[in-house]
Design an enzyme around this catalytic site. Structure first.
Site, mmCIF file in Angstrom:
data_model
loop_
_atom_site.group_PDB
_atom_site.id
_atom_site.type_symbol
_atom_site.label_atom_id
_atom_site.label_comp_id
_atom_site.label_asym_id
_atom_site.label_seq_id
_atom_site.Cartn_x
_atom_site.Cartn_y
_atom_site.Cartn_z
ATOM 1 N NE ARG A 513 -3.445 -4.427 3.300
ATOM 2 C CZ ARG A 513 -4.412 -3.988 3.157
ATOM 3 N NH1 ARG A 513 -4.408 -2.846 2.830
ATOM 4 N NH2 ARG A 513 -5.452 -4.876 3.319
ATOM 5 C CB VAL A 514 -1.284 -6.788 9.505
ATOM 6 C CG1 VAL A 514 -0.309 -5.756 9.977
ATOM 7 C CG2 VAL A 514 -2.389 -6.388 9.507
ATOM 8 C CG ASP A 515 -4.536 -7.809 4.675
ATOM 9 O OD1 ASP A 515 -3.300 -7.315 4.172
ATOM 10 O OD2 ASP A 515 -5.546 -6.975 4.622
ATOM 11 C CG ASP A 516 -2.866 -13.685 3.766
ATOM 12 O OD1 ASP A 516 -1.735 -13.907 3.933
ATOM 13 O OD2 ASP A 516 -3.622 -14.710 4.160
ATOM 14 C CB VAL A 517 -3.308 -7.317 0.760
ATOM 15 C CG1 VAL A 517 -3.147 -6.405 -0.395
ATOM 16 C CG2 VAL A 517 -4.694 -7.820 0.840
#
Ligand code: PRX
Length: 645
Positions: A513-517
């Site tokens: 993931r590149v997000d806050d997941v």
């Protein structure tokens, strides 16, 4: 069969790479194979395997893939017509889509105007074609040798009808939401199919979620009923689900075994292809879980087709997917995909390591009736949820599959409904750790941070161009969040939230993931959800959660917490913080590490610099980067000093 697949104008072409070397199915990978991604061995399907496969060669894949991209309406219509439709869809507009927010609201529709019922297609259609006595579900109980049972398609249909009649009797109507909070009992797929039969929208909540998480989902989708059971056995523990539901509901749910009184016949409610089938909540980068909405027609066609090809389905197969129906994998590949193909599916109630770590292989052998742990019956292995590192791949291939079985490493998401990038086991060589190439109709693109499509060997953000039938249509009650999260980051594309690279042979490698997941043992968890659970603790002032690499779980949860002024940090407080997360989200989201922080590194505008926290959490202290822009740079040294205390 060494090949190269390259994207040319959105279509894949093949050429043989001179450097490719491979082992053929049947030969083991040696320990130095597969470790260096640049010198990976290909694992080539044997001639015999390919010959018997639904997609036997790269050429066959390319022919079908090309058509799926150039003529999606024709390609998917041909497949859809193999199902039962009460009314045909509009042949002049098989699908309509707008994925570009700049051209107005994002919308996706497939087979509009058609009316069908997925429960009918999973059950009645199979029974009517003469397979009523085939086993649909085998159920294996938590305790070996106790209570195993099975249902044929005929029996499953009766059970589904009884529950459907009961639901109707208590007032559930087409379009009503039904929350399902059940463990892996046969009643779980039965409930999903009963809801679908009467046009109700099921929302399964994974039975590992706490009362608060369950309550949050109930508040969001406002179900008419919540379906649960008294208790479940998982390993040596008994979990009292009904108590959790009672904790989530103000009034207690109705008790008693009432369903068997109801008739075993229930007329199907025909629904529009675009009527909602289910809602499934998943984590995003803010605290509030997102209600991913899937509709009926496209999801049906897509899950059935991906199941069939990715697992090279044969009618004599006995199929086992170890996922729980509380997650999308259990929706698409325990319930709908396999039953739509008339498959025999194993459902296992318990934990994979109970009573010991041989349990999975025990189950595998049991359902093929061969000697203990021979695993001789295995034909294809599957994997999902996180990148498989090459050494795990090698173990799966050499040990579990005896170097005989191809591995379908399927990349997809709750949002995508079904497999998106996946090996087709007979078609082409595999590279350990790569999800390989796109499924029919899927056009993955890798873009840079400006949204420019990258060609050839590259690495960047994974997006998808154009819709596919299984795509989710909205986030329940929040179409704006749907557009903002998935379609605004790179206008014109669906943004997956994942990083990806493509190698010189065109294989895709998911990098996380590149997000806050974060992804803990395949459980998708938003850092913001864990943070809001932590700060609800009366002694916690602020929390910042990051993922760190974990050898077994993929990622582990690492939480930095600052405490309310004057409160000392103690072991007891650590335990109580972890307990708060367990109670508010579920045990699977419990942080592995609580790092007490006197303060958090923030920019002058107050934004927490998670980049720095990630480096501290993974002890990559030489890579902290520039810390001079922080409001208080000395915080970083204090955090490092406290790291191992
Ligand atoms: O990061 C990707 C990872 O799991 C995410 C989707 O999680 P969820 O919606 O819970 O669905 C899990 C089951 C489909 C993706 O954004 N992921 C999923 N499959 C793979 C993967 N990462 C690498 N390889 C995969 N095969």
């Amino acid at each position: 069969s060494n090949l190269q697949l390259r994207h040319v104008e959105g279509v894949v072409t093949v050429a043989a790479p001179p450097h490719a070397k491979g082992v053929t199915l049947g030969e083991p990978l040696s320990s130095d194979d597969a470790l260096d991604p640049h010198h990976l061995r290909l694992v080539v399907p044997s001639h015999q395997f390919s010959q018997n496969a639904l997609i036997p060669s790269p050429d066959k894949y390319l022919e079908m893939y090309k058509r799926s991209i150039e003529d999606p309406a024709g390609f998917w219509s041909d497949i859809a017509s193999q199902f039962f439709w009460k009314q045909p869809w509009n042949a002049y507009s098989v699908f309509s889509e707008n994925l570009d927010v700049r051209n107005g609201p994002v919308h996706i529709q497939w087979f509009k105007g058609g009316s069908t019922n997925i429960s009918y297609n999973c059950l009645d259609r199979i029974v009517e074609s003469g397979y009523g006595d085939k086993i649909a579900l085998f159920w294996e109980a938590n305790d070996p040798g106790v209570g195993a049972t099975s249902l044929t398609y005929n029996q499953l249909l009766s059970r589904v009808c009884q529950l459907a009649n009961y639901l109707k009797h208590i007032g559930v109507k087409k379009g009503d939401a039904v929350v399902v909070y059940l463990p892996m009992l046969m009643e779980l797929p039965i409930t999903m199919l009963a809801c679908a039969r009467i046009g109700a929208v099921h929302s399964v909540v994974f039975a590992g979620f706490s009362a608060e998480s369950l309550a949050q989902r109930i508040v969001d989708c406002k179900p008419k009923v919540v379906i649960t059971c008294n208790a479940v056995k998982r390993g040596s523990k008994t979990i009292h689900l009904k108590d959790i539901v009672d904790g989530a509901l103000l009034q207690s749910a109705q008790n008693g075994d009432v369903v068997p009184k109801y008739p075993t016949h229930c007329e199907v409610e025909w629904v529009d292809a675009e009527d909602p089938l289910f809602l499934l909540y998943t984590s995003g980068s803010t605290g509030k879980p997102k209600g991913v909405l899937h509709t009926t027609g496209g999801y049906m066609v897509y899950t059935a087709t991906t199941f069939k090809y990715a697992f090279d389905y044969k009618p004599t197969d006995i199929y086992w997917c170890t996922a729980d129906c509380g997650w999308i994998t259990g929706h698409s590949y325990v319930t709908y995909g396999p039953l739509l193909n008339g498959a025999s599916v194993i459902i296992y109630e318990g934990a994979p390591n109970y009573p010991d770590s041989g349990r999975c292989w025990d189950i595998v052998d049991k359902y093929k009736y061969v000697t203990r742990y021979s695993r001789e019956s295995l034909r294809i292995l599957g994997s999902v949820g996180e990148p498989i590192n090459p050494s795990a791949w090698r173990w799966f291939y050499n040990v579990v599959g005896d170097s005989r079985c191809p591995i379908s490493d399927t990349w997809w998401q709750t949002e995508t409904g079904g497999f998106m990038i996946t090996p087709l086991p007979g078609a082409w060589p595999q590279k350990p750790g790569s999800a390989t190439f796109p499924f029919f109709g899927v056009q993955p693109v890798i873009v840079d941070e400006k949204g420019v499509e990258l060609e050839g060997e590259c690495s960047g953000y994974l997006c998808v161009k154009n819709s596919w039938p299984g795509a989710f249509r909205t986030l329940y009650g929040d179409h704006e969040r749907y557009e903002t999260t998935y379609f605004k980051p790179f206008p014109g594309y669906y943004f997956t939230g994942d990083g990806c690279s493509r190698d010189k042979d065109g294989y895709h490698w998911l990098t996380g993931r590149v997000d806050d997941v974060i992804n803990v043992s395949g459980h998708r968890i938003g850092t913001a959800e864990v943070e809001s659970a932590l700060v609800s603790h009366p002694k916690c002032a602020e929390a910042a959660v990051v993922g760190v690499e974990h050898e077994v779980k993929g990622q582990a949860i690492y939480a930095f917490v600052t405490l309310v002024e004057g409160v000392p940090y103690s072991e007891e407080l650590r335990k109580s913080l972890v307990l708060t997360v367990r109670e508010q989200i579920g045990a699977f989201a419990a942080p592995d590490r609580i790092h007490w922080a006197p303060g958090l590194p923030k920019t002058r505008s107050g934004k927490i610099m998670r980049r720095i926290l990630r480096k501290i959490a993974s002890r990559q202290l030489n890579e902290l980067g520039d810390t001079s822009t922080l409001a208080d740079p000395s915080i970083v040294d204090q955090l490092i000093a406290l790291a191992d205390s």
